[in-house]
Design an enzyme around this catalytic site. Sequence first.
Site, PDB file in Angstrom:
ATOM      1  CE  LYS A 197       1.038   1.084   4.434  1.00 44.10           C
ATOM      2  NZ  LYS A 197       1.814   2.258   4.840  1.00 44.10           N
ATOM      3  CG  ASP A 243      -0.052  -0.421   8.042  1.00 51.66           C
ATOM      4  OD1 ASP A 243      -0.889   0.462   8.306  1.00 51.66           O
ATOM      5  OD2 ASP A 243       1.170  -0.191   7.921  1.00 51.66           O
TER       6      ASP A 243
HETATM    7  O1  C5P Z   1       0.728  -1.736  14.635  1.00 50.73           O
HETATM    8  P1  C5P Z   1       2.125  -2.027  14.206  1.00 50.73           P
HETATM    9  O2  C5P Z   1       2.731  -3.181  14.950  1.00 50.73           O
HETATM   10  O3  C5P Z   1       2.283  -2.147  12.737  1.00 50.73           O
HETATM   11  O4  C5P Z   1       2.963  -0.742  14.620  1.00 50.73           O
HETATM   12  C1  C5P Z   1       4.363  -0.766  14.678  1.00 50.73           C
HETATM   13  C2  C5P Z   1       4.829   0.400  15.522  1.00 50.73           C
HETATM   14  O5  C5P Z   1       4.537   1.627  14.846  1.00 50.73           O
HETATM   15  C3  C5P Z   1       4.145   0.523  16.871  1.00 50.73           C
HETATM   16  O6  C5P Z   1       4.811  -0.235  17.854  1.00 50.73           O
HETATM   17  C4  C5P Z   1       4.250   2.010  17.151  1.00 50.73           C
HETATM   18  O7  C5P Z   1       5.542   2.330  17.609  1.00 50.73           O
HETATM   19  C5  C5P Z   1       4.123   2.620  15.765  1.00 50.73           C
HETATM   20  N1  C5P Z   1       2.740   3.037  15.460  1.00 50.73           N
HETATM   21  C6  C5P Z   1       2.216   4.150  16.100  1.00 50.73           C
HETATM   22  N2  C5P Z   1       0.943   4.560  15.812  1.00 50.73           N
HETATM   23  C7  C5P Z   1       0.190   3.899  14.900  1.00 50.73           C
HETATM   24  C8  C5P Z   1       0.705   2.777  14.231  1.00 50.73           C
HETATM   25  C9  C5P Z   1       1.991   2.363  14.536  1.00 50.73           C
HETATM   26  O8  C5P Z   1       2.886   4.768  16.927  1.00 50.73           O
HETATM   27  N3  C5P Z   1      -1.043   4.325  14.644  1.00 50.73           N
END
Ligand code: C5P
Length: 313
Positions: A19, A149
Site C-alpha cells: 500500500k 496495517d
Molecule cells: O501496529 P504495528 O505493529 O504495525 O505498529 C508498529 C509500531 O509503529 C508501533 O509499535 C508504534 O511504535 C508505531 N505506530 C504508532 N501509531 C500507529 C501505528 C503504529 O505509533 N497508529
Amino acid sequence: MTHLAAAPSPSVRVRAPGKVNLSLRVGAVQEDGYHPLSTIFQAVALYEEVTATQVSEGAGVTITVDGPQADLVPLDATNLAWRAAEALAARVGTPPDVALHLAKGVPVAGGMAGGSADAAATLVACDALWQTGLSRDELASLAADLGSDVPFALLGHTAVGTGRGHLLTPAMTRGEFHWVFAAQAEGLSTPAVYGRFDELTAGSESADDPGLTEDTGLMQALRAGDAHALGRALHNDLEPAALSLRPGLERTIVVAREAGALGAFVSGSGPTVAALARSRQHALAIAASWTAEGAADSVWCTSGPAHGARLLP
Ligand code: C5P
C-alpha cells in the site's frame, strides 16, 4: 504390486497487496504508545504471495522466503506471518502446523506494509486450509491485533483508516493511478520514525484526533479519477521524520519532481519514495531518472487501486 503415490499435502496460495498512504495525518502519541491516525490507503499491484501447506501434526510453523531482499526477512516467530498463523490456530483451536512460503513482491521494511500483507495473506490461506468457517469480520479483528496495517491488506482497494489505521471505510475511486516507487536497500524501523515524529512535534500542538477535513480535495480527486489533483493533494505527516533520519531521500523526491511526477513523497514511514505518474509510460520515465541519478536502490512501477488478500486458483 501396486504403487500408491503419496497424496500431495493440501496447499493454498493467497496474494495480498502492498500500500501507499495517499494522506497520512498523525496525532499526538497516546498512553498505549500508538498515534491516532487519519489516513487514506491505496493498495497497489505489488503483491506478496503466501503458500500455506499442511504439514504433519506437531511440526509447528515454518517459514521460507524468496524474492528481492529475501535475506532481510526473519524466519522465526518475529515474522508477522508466523504470528498470524499462530493467532488463527489459537482462535479456532487447531494445532498451528503449517509450512508458509512467502514470495516477496513488496519492498522489505519500506513503509509499504509488505509484512502486513504477508500476515493478511497467511490469515486467508490458513483460514482456507483449516476450513475455520470464520467470517471476514472475525478475520479482520484478528488482523487488527496483529498490526495496524494488516486489516487494510485484507480489504485492499482504497480506504479511509482511523484509530491506529485499522478502522476502515472503503473510499470511492475512478480509474487507475500509475505509481512508481524508489526503494532503498536499508529499511527504516516504523517505531523509530514515529519516535522522531514525537521529537519533531514536541511542544507544538498536535491533535488528539487528526481529522481528514483537509483531505476533501483528495477524496474528490479520487472520485473524479483526476491524477493531477491527486498529485497536488498527497500528504504525509511522517515525511519530515523519515527525511530527518534519511536526508538523502530529499534528492529522490526532487529527481521525481524534475521528471514531471504529479506528486512525490515518502510512502508511509519510509524510506520508500512514491511518485504519481501521468501514465505507465511516464512511470517508466521517472523510474529511469531515479536509476540514472542513483537515487534508488531499486525501482518498482505499478498501479492502484489493487484488490485485497485473495485466494489464487
Ligand atoms: O501496529 P504495528 O505493529 O504495525 O505498529 C508498529 C509500531 O509503529 C508501533 O509499535 C508504534 O511504535 C508505531 N505506530 C504508532 N501509531 C500507529 C501505528 C503504529 O505509533 N497508529
